[in-house]
Design a protein around this motif. Structure first.
Motif, PDB file in Angstrom:
ATOM      1  N   LYS A  20      14.505  19.975   8.917  1.00  0.00           N
ATOM      2  CA  LYS A  20      13.119  20.355   9.208  1.00  0.00           C
ATOM      3  C   LYS A  20      12.143  19.299   8.676  1.00  0.00           C
ATOM      4  CE  LYS A  20      11.761  24.641   8.947  1.00  0.00           C
ATOM      5  NZ  LYS A  20      11.522  24.932  10.372  1.00  0.00           N
ATOM      6  N   ASN A  70      13.084  22.748  16.049  1.00  0.00           N
ATOM      7  CA  ASN A  70      12.647  23.672  15.004  1.00  0.00           C
ATOM      8  C   ASN A  70      13.035  25.119  15.299  1.00  0.00           C
ATOM      9  OD1 ASN A  70      11.392  22.035  12.931  1.00  0.00           O
ATOM     10  ND2 ASN A  70       9.755  21.587  14.389  1.00  0.00           N
ATOM     11  N   ASP A 126      15.085  27.171  12.664  1.00  0.00           N
ATOM     12  CA  ASP A 126      14.573  28.438  12.129  1.00  0.00           C
ATOM     13  C   ASP A 126      15.615  29.550  12.259  1.00  0.00           C
ATOM     14  OD1 ASP A 126      12.146  27.375  11.425  1.00  0.00           O
ATOM     15  OD2 ASP A 126      11.142  27.920  13.309  1.00  0.00           O
ATOM     16  N   ARG A 156      18.254  29.696   9.196  1.00  0.00           N
ATOM     17  CA  ARG A 156      17.831  29.996   7.812  1.00  0.00           C
ATOM     18  C   ARG A 156      18.841  30.913   7.130  1.00  0.00           C
ATOM     19  NH1 ARG A 156      11.392  31.291   8.874  1.00  0.00           N
ATOM     20  NH2 ARG A 156      10.721  29.138   9.146  1.00  0.00           N
TER      21      ARG A 156
END
Length: 318
Positions: free
Chosen positions: A290, A311, A315, A318
């Motif tokens: 990131k 992204n 995401d 995570r």
């Protein structure tokens, strides 16, 4: 170079004597006391000895420290810290960051520090404020931090020639900075001035760049072994050397790889295989990817539209 009573040339030096006269007699040197003989202290003590200073005594307790004294400072007396400091013109404190303040106060309470001494510490995290009690005793405070890793072996002496040394003195104390800069040069390194208020940021930068790099490299080697590569160092050395050289030369313009190309599918594959094979590495990969995407966009290496897909994948990891 004259620095009033704190002359790096040693006690008895006449800062006002003509250069021609100084060249006709042996140059007075400093008597150094090293506390303690860890990887840094033993090497810097040896470097100062090589520069012509006398290492009068050293503090060492562990077997490893005593071995370093035998290797790098042979025939140097081993004494308790207060005795080491009491006999020295230059007291070199090479102890862990958190131990430094207490050590200085203890030396002052033991009346081991006195007016006219130079007190130097090697902590990257501290400036000279931690030496305030030594200042109250009349000593000149200097913070010196070589920007290199130490093994505590003779080869470190040669590595100093390619290193810089952060020099911090009290605000507006040009004499203190001059002494620190001269000592850095005598160590064989290049002095770099760092203000007291910038010392913690300076140290955080070095820690992030060097210590975390070791973690990153070793995690990469771990993954290569899991992929069946028997000698990860042979695979990593060329690509890592090139990446380091390019990043120092070109900054963010040196970014390469799937993130910089906007290859979201490849990034997704990486997350999948790391989740299965190395879940402990996954979160670090995501965070660094990131940050890489952000820097690639800022530098023009990655279009903002292409970064969206990358992204989104990250995401989800995570």
């Amino acid at each position: 170079m004259s620095t009033d009573r704190h002359d790096v040339r040693g006690p008895g030096a006449d800062p006002d004597s003509p250069r021609s006269a100084a060249e006709t007699r042996p140059r007075p040197r400093l008597r150094v006391g090293v506390i303690s003989a860890g990887r840094v202290g033993s090497v810097l003590g040896a470097a100062l000895h090589r520069a012509g200073h006398e290492v009068g005594a050293v503090a060492a307790v562990s077997d490893a420290a005593l071995n370093r004294v035998s290797l790098l400072l042979p025939d140097t007396p081993v004494r308790p810290p207060d005795e080491v400091a009491r006999q020295a013109d230059l007291v070199l404190l090479a102890v862990p960051d958190d131990a430094l303040g207490g050590l200085v106060r203890g030396l002052v309470n033991a009346e081991a520090l006195r007016s006219g001494q130079i007190v130097v510490h090697t902590s990257g995290a501290h400036g000279v404020a931690v030496l305030e009690s030594a200042v109250n005793a009349g000593a000149l405070p200097v913070a010196l931090h070589p920007a290199m890793t130490f093994t505590g072996r003779p080869e470190d002496l040669e590595r100093l020639a390619a290193a810089t040394v952060a020099v911090t003195a009290r605000q507006d104390d040009e004499a203190g900075f001059s002494v620190g800069a001269a000592l850095a040069v005598e160590l064989g390194a290049e002095p770099v001035r760092i203000a007291e208020e910038s010392r913690k940021l300076y140290h955080a930068a070095l820690t992030h760049g060097s210590n975390h790099l070791i973690t990153l490299v070793n995690e990469s080697a771990q993954l290569l072994r899991a992929a069946g590569v028997e000698s990860p160092d042979r695979v990593l050395a060329p690509i890592l050397s090139a990446a380091l050289d390019n990043s120092l030369r070109y900054g963010d313009r040196a970014i390469t790889g799937p993130v910089s190309r906007g290859d979201a599918g490849t990034v997704r594959d990486h997350l999948d295989v790391l989740g299965e094979s190395a879940p402990d590495v996954l979160s670090g990969y995501v965070q660094l990817a990131k940050r890489t995407a952000d820097r690639a966009v800022s530098s023009g290496m990655l279009r903002a539209d292409d970064a969206v897909g990358v992204n989104e994948v990250l995401d989800g990891g995570r």
